[in-house]
Every structure is written in C-alpha cells, then in structure tokens.
Design a protein around this motif. Structure first.
Motif: not given
Length: 474
Positions: A454-465, A467-473
């Motif tokens: 669960x923790x690993x999945x959550x960390x992956x989702x966190x990184x994706x979000x 990275x997405x925010x960084x690209x949007x900015x």
C-alpha cells in the motif's frame, strides 16, 4: 457532522495502528461499515480510511482536534453497550422507560430499546419471554451461560481497559461521563476513576506488575469484591510500617464510598497484588544486549551465521482466506526456503506482558517471525506513548506490540510507522499456544507485507502527482 464514542474509538485505533484487519476491527466495535466515519473525515479534510478486501488502512492527516467533536446523541452501538452492561451487572431487569429517559430520547424510541434487549439476550442464549418471566435475572444468566462469573470479569476488564487506558484531549467527553455514570449506578460504586487512579498509582510504585492485562485484573477483582463481607479468606490484615501506604489508599477509597474497611477483603487483595513477580528489566536488558551484538556484527560475519535454509510456516491450502476464523482447522505446514528470499522488516518489539512471559514469548517470536529483524525490545509500561511525525524512521519500519490484552490502543502515532498487535492468549496446553501464535504470525505477516505494498503504491502516486504539477507549472 459528529461521531459517537464507539466511532471515535475505532477511528483512534486505525489512526494509531495505520492498518487493521477489516473484519476484526468492525466486529470489535460492532460496526458494519466505516461510511459514517469517512464522511466525518471528509468534512475535516484529513483524508479517509481506505478499504481493501481484508484490510482498513490510513495515510491521512492525524488531527487530534477531531476527537473533540463528539455527538451527545446515543447511537445504536453505544446504546447496546450500555444495555449489555446493565444486563450483565445489574440486579434488576432493564427499566426501558427510565433508560430511554436517561438517553434523552422520545417515547417512540422504546421499541428500539426493546429490540436491542431481545438481540442482546439472544447472545446469552436467553429468550425474551424467559427474561420477562424470570424473578432472578442473575440466576437466569448463570443457568444459561457456563463460566458466567469468569465471562463477567473478562467483560468488565476489557470495558475498563478500553475506557480508561487511553489518552485524549482536554476534559472527558459527554458520552464518556455518561458511560461511567451508568457503570457506577449499576455497580453501585461512587467513583470508578478515583479507585482506578489510586490502585494504579500504588501498583506502579510498590509492585512489579507491568502489563495492562494484569493491572486491570487487579482493578476488576477489587471493584467486584471490595464490598463483599462474605468473602472466603481466612486472614485479616493489620496495619504496619510495611503496608502503611496500602492502608492509606484503602482508607481513602472506603471513605469515598462511605463504607467501613473490609479487613478480610483487603487482606486477600494485598496478597493478590503482592504476589511474587520478578522485575522485567533484567530480562529486557539481557535480550537487548544480545540484539545489539547480533545487529552490529559485520555483514560478512552475519552471512556466515545465517542458515542457507530457514523454516517458513504457512497454510497448506494456497487459496485459504487468512481472515477466516476457521483457520484453526486448516493445516499449518513448515517449509524450508532460502534465507535470502525472505524480506526482513526492521521492527521494534514492545512487550506488554508480565516478566514470566517475556522470555518465553520472545523465543517464540525469534522462532516463528523470521521475516522481521528485531532492532530492539522495550516495555510498554516505560515506552513513551507518543511517536512523533519527525521521528527518525531509519531506526525501525514498524512496531510489533505483544500483549495479553485485547485493547492496547495506548500509543499516539503521528508517524507513518504501522503498529501490529500480537495478542498472547491464555490457551491451555503448549500445542494450543504454539498454534495460536503461528496463526497470528501468518495473518500479521500477510498484513505487514500488504502495508508495504500500500505504501509503495502511495509513494508512486505521490511522485506522479508531483511530476504532473511540475510539468503544469513549467
């Protein structure tokens, strides 16, 4: 939106432990779902409790202030807790009219109370007409339930442990005060919290009792017997310099209860509370010394000492549901697997057991829990009951709390470190004890690995979000 007493208890447990067996936790607090609790959490933007097939887990914000928000409305689960207590410890039948008045409900609610009463009686093998006709409720319960006296003692112990062995913010809540009011009226005791405070302070200062379970056994014995003048004990106790402090607290309690001191009872209680028990620190220091040497050996030495193959316990059927209560009937098999195939999780082990049980249990843990790397062991009685968000998580990845008590939600856990509870039951016979630990071990191992996923999945989702925010900015 507000939550009630039981919902608050469940929420505290999942927030502190981070992951729990879904079926067990809902049964423990008598809920079918967590929808109401999640609605409450959503309103306060703390994150929700997530549910998989077998587990409930939480990665959200730990905001203590939400526990100040408690409804005064007595909901079904809490209402049934109160009725159960009155039935088990009261000398008379439940007065539905008076009870309804106490919980401040309209007369229409009497049908709900009657329905609660019928369902609770069924649990104790009593039909409602039998209850209505009975002239001696206590005798009726005893006839319908074997070991009823022992059941009552365990029930009261668990209730007191759950209600008293917890930390909360500020003043006592309305529902907590109401619960103790009902308890005290039923048991005909003026102030349970006062008695608890005095006896526990004495236990801490003058005895070697350290486990939650043993402390509450002493408290229950006192509460159920201190007014009993017919207690079967041959001796009385005279005041002396040796027992002066004991007499002081007894005098305070009996004075508060407006009773004469029962010398025969306090003699039996003194003997019980001062039963010979060794200090646990010597055992803990010895084990920690061994762990220090073991964990500080260089890698080459450790590899030489490690076996190529290690024992690995599992269930014979690969399709078995680990959450099935009938697991006891399944065959536990021992396999041998390569040691390098087993994930070792750094673990702090906290014992909430009496000294006589610690070493025996530790040896069982070493034998069966070969998927954890024990970095240190501590005694719950002396463990700082708060794990901060900023705690150095390099020390350990998880906590294994080993206790003989069912309710051990006593550590405020603001970190993401999960806490797992291994309950040591008083099974008769070495084989039953061994099986009970093995079964819990298999279930806990599955839960531990699931939490890591669960923790690993959550960390992956966190990184994706992120990275997405960084690209949007950009």
């Amino acid at each position: 939106m507000k939550i009630d007493f039981n919902e608050s208890d469940l929420l505290k447990e999942i927030l502190n432990f981070k992951i729990a067996n879904k079926k067990d936790l809902l049964e423990k607090y008598r809920f079918k779902t967590i929808k109401n609790i999640n609605k409450f959490l959503q309103e306060h933007n703390t994150g929700i409790i997530h549910a998989s097939k077998n587990y409930l887990y939480y990665f959200g914000k730990y905001d203590e202030n939400i526990f100040k928000i408690e409804t005064k409305d007595i909901k079904k689960t809490f209402r049934r807790d109160l009725i159960s207590f009155i039935l088990l410890f009261g000398k008379e039948k439940l007065n539905i009219y008076n009870f309804n008045k106490q919980i401040k409900k309209s007369q229409d609610n009497k049908k709900n109370i009657q329905n609660d009463l019928k369902q609770i009686l069924e649990i104790f093998n009593i039909k409602y007409p039998e209850y209505v006709k009975s002239e001696n409720i206590e005798k009726l319960f005893e006839e319908k339930n074997s070991n009823f006296k022992e059941f009552k003692e365990i029930y009261l112990k668990e209730i007191l442990c759950r209600r008293l062995e917890k930390s909360y913010l500020g003043k006592s809540t309305y529902q907590e005060n109401f619960y103790f009011k009902i308890m005290q009226e039923t048991l005909k005791i003026k102030n349970i919290k006062y008695i608890h405070k005095l006896i526990f302070s004495y236990i801490k200062e003058y005895t070697n009792i350290i486990s939650i379970d043993e402390k509450y056994k002493m408290l229950v014995y006192f509460l159920l017997n201190f007014k009993n003048k017919d207690i079967k004990y041959r001796y009385t106790l005279s005041k002396s310099t040796e027992n002066e402090n004991f007499f002081t607290i007894m005098e305070k309690i009996y004075k508060r209860e407006k009773l004469e001191i029962n010398l025969r009872f306090i003699a039996s209680f003194y003997k019980k509370i001062h039963k010979t028990r060794n200090n646990a620190e010597n055992v803990l220091n010895k084990i920690n010394g061994e762990l220090y040497l073991q964990n500080n050996r260089n890698l080459k030495t450790r590899k030489l000492l490690e076996q190529d193959k290690v024992e690995f316990y599992d269930i014979a059927e690969t399709s078995v549901n680990f959450e099935d209560k009938k697991l006891l009937n399944k065959q536990i098999v021992k396999q041998y697997v390569n040691s390098n195939e087993i994930i070792k999780i750094s673990t702090l082990v906290i014992f909430d057991l009496e000294e006589a049980e610690i070493l025996k249990t530790y040896n069982r843990i070493k034998e069966f829990f070969n998927f954890i790397n024990i970095v240190k062991i501590e005694q719950l009685d002396k463990f700082k009951k708060v794990i901060t968000k900023t705690r150095n998580t390099n020390e350990f990845e998880q906590i294994l709390l080993i206790s003989s008590s069912k309710f051990v939600n006593v550590i405020k856990n603001f970190s993401e470190i999960p806490i797992y509870h291994l309950e040591i039951e008083n099974e008769k016979g070495a084989l039953k004890n061994r099986s009970a630990i093995l079964i819990q071990m298999i279930r806990l191992r599955t839960m531990m690995l699931q939490y890591l996923d669960f923790k690993k999945e959550r960390d992956i989702i966190r990184k994706r979000i992120k990275n997405k925010n960084r690209l949007t900015t950009n």
